[in-house]
Motif scaffolding. Sequence first.
Motif, mmCIF file in Angstrom:
data_model
loop_
_atom_site.group_PDB
_atom_site.id
_atom_site.type_symbol
_atom_site.label_atom_id
_atom_site.label_comp_id
_atom_site.label_asym_id
_atom_site.label_seq_id
_atom_site.Cartn_x
_atom_site.Cartn_y
_atom_site.Cartn_z
ATOM 1 N N ILE A 99 -18.275 -20.614 8.569
ATOM 2 C CA ILE A 99 -18.948 -20.767 9.862
ATOM 3 C C ILE A 99 -17.953 -20.436 10.976
ATOM 4 O O ILE A 99 -16.916 -21.084 11.108
ATOM 5 N N LEU A 100 -18.295 -19.411 11.749
ATOM 6 C CA LEU A 100 -17.434 -19.038 12.883
ATOM 7 C C LEU A 100 -18.053 -19.644 14.127
ATOM 8 O O LEU A 100 -19.133 -19.223 14.558
ATOM 9 N N GLY A 101 -17.395 -20.640 14.719
ATOM 10 C CA GLY A 101 -17.949 -21.361 15.861
ATOM 11 C C GLY A 101 -18.482 -22.689 15.342
ATOM 12 O O GLY A 101 -19.519 -22.711 14.682
ATOM 13 N N MET A 102 -17.760 -23.770 15.615
ATOM 14 C CA MET A 102 -18.142 -25.054 15.013
ATOM 15 C C MET A 102 -18.505 -26.060 16.097
ATOM 16 O O MET A 102 -17.988 -27.175 16.141
ATOM 17 N N GLY A 103 -19.423 -25.638 16.987
ATOM 18 C CA GLY A 103 -19.977 -26.578 17.970
ATOM 19 C C GLY A 103 -21.087 -27.372 17.305
ATOM 20 O O GLY A 103 -21.142 -27.473 16.072
ATOM 21 N N ARG A 104 -21.996 -27.871 18.127
ATOM 22 C CA ARG A 104 -23.059 -28.737 17.590
ATOM 23 C C ARG A 104 -23.908 -28.023 16.546
ATOM 24 O O ARG A 104 -24.238 -28.587 15.503
ATOM 25 N N ILE A 105 -24.277 -26.755 16.829
ATOM 26 C CA ILE A 105 -25.154 -26.035 15.884
ATOM 27 C C ILE A 105 -24.387 -25.686 14.611
ATOM 28 O O ILE A 105 -24.900 -25.854 13.498
ATOM 29 N N GLY A 106 -23.145 -25.269 14.757
ATOM 30 C CA GLY A 106 -22.315 -24.964 13.587
ATOM 31 C C GLY A 106 -22.179 -26.192 12.692
ATOM 32 O O GLY A 106 -22.260 -26.092 11.459
ATOM 33 N N GLN A 107 -21.992 -27.344 13.324
ATOM 34 C CA GLN A 107 -21.869 -28.584 12.532
ATOM 35 C C GLN A 107 -23.187 -28.903 11.807
ATOM 36 O O GLN A 107 -23.191 -29.377 10.674
ATOM 37 N N GLY A 108 -24.310 -28.637 12.470
ATOM 38 C CA GLY A 108 -25.623 -28.859 11.841
ATOM 39 C C GLY A 108 -25.783 -27.977 10.606
ATOM 40 O O GLY A 108 -26.308 -28.414 9.577
ATOM 41 N N ILE A 109 -25.293 -26.745 10.705
ATOM 42 C CA ILE A 109 -25.376 -25.834 9.558
ATOM 43 C C ILE A 109 -24.444 -26.312 8.449
ATOM 44 O O ILE A 109 -24.802 -26.302 7.270
ATOM 45 N N ALA A 110 -23.264 -26.766 8.837
ATOM 46 C CA ALA A 110 -22.300 -27.261 7.840
ATOM 47 C C ALA A 110 -22.886 -28.443 7.061
ATOM 48 O O ALA A 110 -22.764 -28.510 5.833
ATOM 49 N N ARG A 111 -23.537 -29.368 7.773
ATOM 50 C CA ARG A 111 -24.131 -30.536 7.086
ATOM 51 C C ARG A 111 -25.208 -30.094 6.093
ATOM 52 O O ARG A 111 -25.252 -30.563 4.961
ATOM 53 N N ARG A 112 -26.066 -29.168 6.540
ATOM 54 C CA ARG A 112 -27.105 -28.668 5.624
ATOM 55 C C ARG A 112 -26.471 -28.012 4.401
ATOM 56 O O ARG A 112 -26.900 -28.205 3.265
ATOM 57 N N ALA A 113 -25.438 -27.209 4.656
ATOM 58 C CA ALA A 113 -24.800 -26.456 3.573
ATOM 59 C C ALA A 113 -24.117 -27.400 2.581
ATOM 60 O O ALA A 113 -24.296 -27.270 1.369
ATOM 61 N N ALA A 114 -23.351 -28.358 3.121
ATOM 62 C CA ALA A 114 -22.553 -29.229 2.242
ATOM 63 C C ALA A 114 -23.427 -30.249 1.529
ATOM 64 O O ALA A 114 -23.336 -30.423 0.317
ATOM 65 N N HIS A 115 -24.281 -30.924 2.311
ATOM 66 C CA HIS A 115 -25.033 -32.041 1.735
ATOM 67 C C HIS A 115 -26.316 -31.586 1.041
ATOM 68 O O HIS A 115 -26.731 -32.198 0.071
ATOM 69 N N GLY A 116 -26.938 -30.520 1.539
ATOM 70 C CA GLY A 116 -28.208 -30.079 0.952
ATOM 71 C C GLY A 116 -28.031 -29.068 -0.163
ATOM 72 O O GLY A 116 -28.810 -29.033 -1.105
ATOM 73 N N PHE A 117 -27.000 -28.224 -0.054
ATOM 74 C CA PHE A 117 -26.879 -27.101 -0.990
ATOM 75 C C PHE A 117 -25.565 -27.108 -1.772
ATOM 76 O O PHE A 117 -25.259 -26.143 -2.451
ATOM 77 N N GLY A 118 -24.805 -28.177 -1.620
ATOM 78 C CA GLY A 118 -23.538 -28.285 -2.367
ATOM 79 C C GLY A 118 -22.616 -27.097 -2.132
ATOM 80 O O GLY A 118 -21.887 -26.672 -3.030
ATOM 81 N N MET A 119 -22.646 -26.570 -0.900
ATOM 82 C CA MET A 119 -21.804 -25.397 -0.628
ATOM 83 C C MET A 119 -20.395 -25.845 -0.253
ATOM 84 O O MET A 119 -20.177 -26.959 0.236
ATOM 85 N N ASN A 120 -19.473 -24.943 -0.448
ATOM 86 C CA ASN A 120 -18.106 -25.156 -0.004
ATOM 87 C C ASN A 120 -18.059 -24.637 1.441
ATOM 88 O O ASN A 120 -18.352 -23.471 1.679
ATOM 89 N N VAL A 121 -17.732 -25.508 2.400
ATOM 90 C CA VAL A 121 -17.807 -25.112 3.811
ATOM 91 C C VAL A 121 -16.411 -24.868 4.373
ATOM 92 O O VAL A 121 -15.557 -25.761 4.366
ATOM 93 N N ILE A 122 -16.198 -23.651 4.881
ATOM 94 C CA ILE A 122 -14.971 -23.375 5.630
ATOM 95 C C ILE A 122 -15.390 -22.959 7.031
ATOM 96 O O ILE A 122 -16.511 -22.481 7.238
ATOM 97 N N TYR A 123 -14.522 -23.200 8.017
ATOM 98 C CA TYR A 123 -14.908 -22.845 9.378
ATOM 99 C C TYR A 123 -13.700 -22.396 10.178
ATOM 100 O O TYR A 123 -12.549 -22.714 9.838
ATOM 101 N N HIS A 124 -14.001 -21.653 11.246
ATOM 102 C CA HIS A 124 -12.967 -21.319 12.215
ATOM 103 C C HIS A 124 -13.549 -21.532 13.603
ATOM 104 O O HIS A 124 -14.719 -21.266 13.847
ATOM 105 N N ASN A 125 -12.746 -22.066 14.474
ATOM 106 C CA ASN A 125 -13.203 -22.417 15.819
ATOM 107 C C ASN A 125 -11.988 -22.354 16.733
ATOM 108 O O ASN A 125 -10.857 -22.415 16.266
ATOM 109 N N ARG A 126 -12.259 -22.241 18.060
ATOM 110 C CA ARG A 126 -11.126 -22.240 18.989
ATOM 111 C C ARG A 126 -10.287 -23.504 18.806
ATOM 112 O O ARG A 126 -9.086 -23.482 18.818
ATOM 113 N N SER A 127 -10.985 -24.656 18.661
ATOM 114 C CA SER A 127 -10.238 -25.894 18.413
ATOM 115 C C SER A 127 -10.750 -26.539 17.138
ATOM 116 O O SER A 127 -11.927 -26.400 16.794
ATOM 117 N N ARG A 128 -9.856 -27.244 16.479
ATOM 118 C CA ARG A 128 -10.202 -27.891 15.205
ATOM 119 C C ARG A 128 -11.026 -29.137 15.454
ATOM 120 O O ARG A 128 -10.836 -29.827 16.463
#
Length: 328
Positions: free
Chosen positions: A152-181
């Motif tokens: 996920i490139l851009g981890m604001g509110r929407i990016g975090q929403g996608i990460a939650r769906r990916a990790a918790h719903g689909f057992g995906m491995n989530v990596i991200y890059h953002n201006r700030s950690r």
Amino acid sequence: MNKPAVLVARAIFPDVLQSLAQVFEVESNQADEVWSAAELSRHMQGKVGALTTGSERIDALLLQANPQLKMVANMAVGYNNFDVPAMTAAGVLASNTPDVLTETTADFGFALLMATARRITESEHFLRAGHWTKWSYDMFAGAEVHGATIGILGMGRIGQGIARRAAHGFGMNVIYHNRSRLSADLEAECKARYVTKEELLKTADHVMLVVPYSAESHHTIGAPELALMKPTATLVNIARGGIVDDAALAKALAAGQIAAAGLDVFEGEPKVHPELLKVSNVVLTPHIASSTVKTRRAMAQLAADNLVAYFTKGQALTPVNTLNGAAA
Ligand code: GLV
């Protein structure tokens, strides 16, 4: 006492318009005509406030022609259609519509990822065209989503929403890059690991773009970045047109340099790069990521509420700039 005059620059829900009419003298564009910059500026004459969408540009020229303008409420979370420094310098408050669309937009990002990876629209076109005559073992074989790595490139509110769906719903491995950690707590909640942009592009099976548009994020994904991606990878853009170099992407898709893409936003939309229209391994949607009835209503209402709050209480609910002088 005269009500303050505002312009509603595009068609919106009639009841939201009516609620605005209780507080303001409203000129509206319920016919939803597409105005040029000059027409927008002309309709803005005499208005102290305006409700816009991402399609209307508020720039120095319009501000110069409309020195009476005090506030513009955008019915969108993104506000790259605003020249914010020029608005601040002209004493014009700007507001957007954060939060109310976060989960809906994250849902859509996931829908576009699924449609892209599993070749849903491409296979539907095949079926509708009458080409389906037999089952075959590798028919529209796509990319796995569950258990795969999403970047996920851009981890604001929407990016975090996608990460939650990916990790918790689909057992995906989530990596991200953002201006700030993100904070350690948020990283743990999203089960997301911070990586460099280069590592993300090289290792993700699915790249999801959720970065806001600015001069710095223009063409975040161009030919060099596409060249780093796996040939089996997919790319989804729900951020803004201009984040991706659409011409370079069309070339990469045609050459099979990446497997597929899903795009809800385009450079120069509503025009779509003609080469993108020619390739089959891309899912194309007309900037609808926040478009559920409930969410679009909430966005319209929040934009209207921002105008009312600013002109009646001197403070907007979700401003994006700060003015030094008095409010309304
Ligand atoms: C839509 O693109 C938005 O910014 O709300």
